[in-house]
Design a protein around this motif. Sequence first.
Motif, PDB file in Angstrom:
ATOM      1  N   LYS A  13       0.867  -1.172   0.000  1.00 44.17           N
ATOM      2  CA  LYS A  13       0.000   0.000   0.000  1.00 44.17           C
ATOM      3  C   LYS A  13       0.909   1.229   0.000  1.00 44.17           C
ATOM      4  N   ILE A  21     -13.830  13.555  -0.785  1.00 39.65           N
ATOM      5  CA  ILE A  21     -13.632  12.112  -0.957  1.00 39.65           C
ATOM      6  C   ILE A  21     -13.784  11.521   0.433  1.00 39.65           C
ATOM      7  N   GLU A  22     -14.485  10.393   0.558  1.00 39.48           N
ATOM      8  CA  GLU A  22     -14.581   9.758   1.877  1.00 39.48           C
ATOM      9  C   GLU A  22     -13.217   9.182   2.247  1.00 39.48           C
ATOM     10  N   PRO A  23     -12.774   9.405   3.508  1.00 36.44           N
ATOM     11  CA  PRO A  23     -11.503   8.787   3.902  1.00 36.44           C
ATOM     12  C   PRO A  23     -11.669   7.272   3.972  1.00 36.44           C
ATOM     13  N   GLU A  24     -10.604   6.521   3.665  1.00 37.13           N
ATOM     14  CA  GLU A  24     -10.699   5.058   3.748  1.00 37.13           C
ATOM     15  C   GLU A  24     -10.846   4.666   5.212  1.00 37.13           C
ATOM     16  N   ALA A  25     -11.762   3.749   5.465  1.00 37.08           N
ATOM     17  CA  ALA A  25     -12.020   3.342   6.850  1.00 37.08           C
ATOM     18  C   ALA A  25     -10.772   2.754   7.499  1.00 37.08           C
ATOM     19  N   SER A  26      -9.982   2.046   6.708  1.00 37.29           N
ATOM     20  CA  SER A  26      -8.847   1.340   7.305  1.00 37.29           C
ATOM     21  C   SER A  26      -7.579   2.192   7.371  1.00 37.29           C
ATOM     22  N   GLU A  27      -7.667   3.427   6.873  1.00 34.95           N
ATOM     23  CA  GLU A  27      -6.462   4.293   6.865  1.00 34.95           C
ATOM     24  C   GLU A  27      -5.928   4.450   8.290  1.00 34.95           C
ATOM     25  N   HIS A  66      -6.918  13.913   3.983  1.00 36.27           N
ATOM     26  CA  HIS A  66      -6.813  12.951   2.875  1.00 36.27           C
ATOM     27  C   HIS A  66      -7.208  13.602   1.545  1.00 36.27           C
ATOM     28  N   HIS A 103      -3.368   6.576  10.158  1.00 34.45           N
ATOM     29  CA  HIS A 103      -2.446   7.682   9.865  1.00 34.45           C
ATOM     30  C   HIS A 103      -1.113   7.421  10.516  1.00 34.45           C
ATOM     31  N   ASN A 121       1.166   5.530   0.663  1.00 32.09           N
ATOM     32  CA  ASN A 121       0.454   6.732   1.116  1.00 32.09           C
ATOM     33  C   ASN A 121       0.787   7.907   0.196  1.00 32.09           C
ATOM     34  N   ASP A 122       0.337   9.122   0.572  1.00 32.32           N
ATOM     35  CA  ASP A 122       0.526  10.252  -0.366  1.00 32.32           C
ATOM     36  C   ASP A 122       1.975  10.726  -0.401  1.00 32.32           C
TER      37      ASP A 122
END
Length: 664
Positions: A371, A655-661, A588, A663, A373-374
């Motif tokens: 995965k 945009i909805e944040p990903e539930a599993s994000e 996000h 941080h 990230n930004d």
Amino acid sequence: MELKTIEEKIRYCNSLTDYSRRETIPVKVGDLIIGGDNPIVVQSMTTVDTMDTQGSIDQAIRMIESGCELVRITAPSIKEAENLRKIKEGLRERGYRTPLVADIHFTPNAAEVAAQIVEKVRVNPGNYADKKKFEVLEYTDASYQAELERIRERFLPLVKICKANGTAMRIGTNHGSLSDRIMSRYGDTPLGMVESALEFLRICEDERFHDIVISMKSSNTQVMVQAYRLLVQKLDEGGFKPYPLHLGVTEAGDGEDGRVKSAVGIGALLEDGLGDTVRVSLTEDPEFESPVVKTLIDRYLHRPEKSGILPLDSYPLDPFSYTKRKTVEVGNFGGGNVPRVLTDISRLEQLEPKELKGTGHFYLPELDKWKMNDQGCDYLYSGSKPVPFMLPNGVKEIVDYEVWIGHSDKKNSYPAISPEVLSEKRELHPEVNFLFLACEQVEDAVPLLTNSHPLVIVLATDKDHQMQALRRAFVTLIQAGIELPVVSKVTYAEKDTEKTTLYAATDVGGLLIDGLGDGILIGLDRLKLDQRQELLDQVKLHNSVSFGVLQAARTRMSKTEYISCPSCGRTLFDLQETTAMIRKRTDHLKGVKIGIMGCIVNGPGEMADADYGYVGSGKGKITLYKGKEVVKRAVPSERAVDELIEIIRQDGQWIEPEASEHHH
């Protein structure tokens, strides 16, 4: 582009290749002198309500103890201006002689009171005598002149008081609060900012009042740097005295982002010898600001004036407007691509998948998936220690030429080559090769280069003057017509997080602001480290700072940007808490700019380039903006973040944040 000879074009700094400070007149502020040949002065601003005398005194002392040499306090009305006397007396009683500056925005009468009490007053030409209604006004020369006369009447009493009391003045233009009159004639430009200050300066000079410091602040680092350079040029052209400069980036934000953004703007100017006093605006307690300023300016205490870099006789860049250097596309560098992040892992033997975490690439063993990230870097530079596992899709590897030649998979890794490999016409990768060059070798390497080579140049230097050496090498390439993409590589010897952050932002950010650079690489080569964990920490820091610098220089938006002011006595809510809360729910949203302002002084204007704004408008009440338009007024603060998100949603930017994000 025709090459301008230096003399005719650039008078904003003494030298583009040596470190040489601009000479200014000395301005006395109490016991302190700004400008002349005096050290750069550190300043900061209180955040306590000015009417809270004891709180203001205590906070000022904490600031002074942390290195602050000049304390600024807001005086939005006469009562605060009068209370400055009590604050000053309280500090003197406790043995502190640090000069005070009154910060004035809309109220000439408060300025006139303050100027008789404190050592310096700051006025903002955009709102001292002008009302801002965001109207487009048509002016004839006659009506413009009449406006100037009106300003003169409003401003003259203050000039006379300052002169009589030996009080210094800062004429502080803010990009975001230019008057409608300036906007109508010059637009929202660096030239408008400069002209706004010069109008006030002419009135001072007519009165033979010269104890003046000038600033050109913006929350956009490009605009800020151009405005200061232009100011110096215009002072020179207009026959004004060389007044000292107060440097700052407004509303830089907090944490690493706030530090990077401040250093990109302030550092770019310090490198060219500009700046006599510095304020870093962080959305943190003010005692955290001065140490950052110290780290920025102390770098020049031991900087030799002579750099040994070849001087320039002509210069192909316009320092007053942004033009990206023209480049051909090689792989995903240059052309229309955003600058790339190369992360150095070359000192890590036998890397494990989980150790790539610091580069923004996360291995999830239970799913055997990656995965990103930004802040997932684009390239890993592994040198002579190639990564022993298959890299995730989306990240490429650069290895030393000798390793690459014997590599089983030559397609998915790219070689780091020396000029010898080119001159001996040895085998190259068909798509991208990285030519590692010292800035000092560029002249000699030019004959080996053509724009059709699949080459990306990685420039580095071992000089103290890293930014000047890199800039000089870019100029050599431009003058030779070489349009290959270039990555700026910088290296630092100390494993000091703050220094690395501020120095990289200065050295690489200063170049990006001038359109130079298609990538960034912060090298591990100079660090004296042996512990693996220390190396991994540096890799994470370098990766994160690289993305931060590209964002702060407005060249690659990889994360949400928060334009937030340091709170001050005018603030109507807890800015630090609010910024943290807004961040938590919106960080996000890639590339969206959100302005968070404590009050309307720096309000919609200072958020000039924010997409959405959250501004205090009364106790517990918030006004929400889209651009410069008010969308909702007097929203209770407990509902304001939800309403802000609703506005972003209706605008189609949510945009909805990903539930599993999680941080990191």
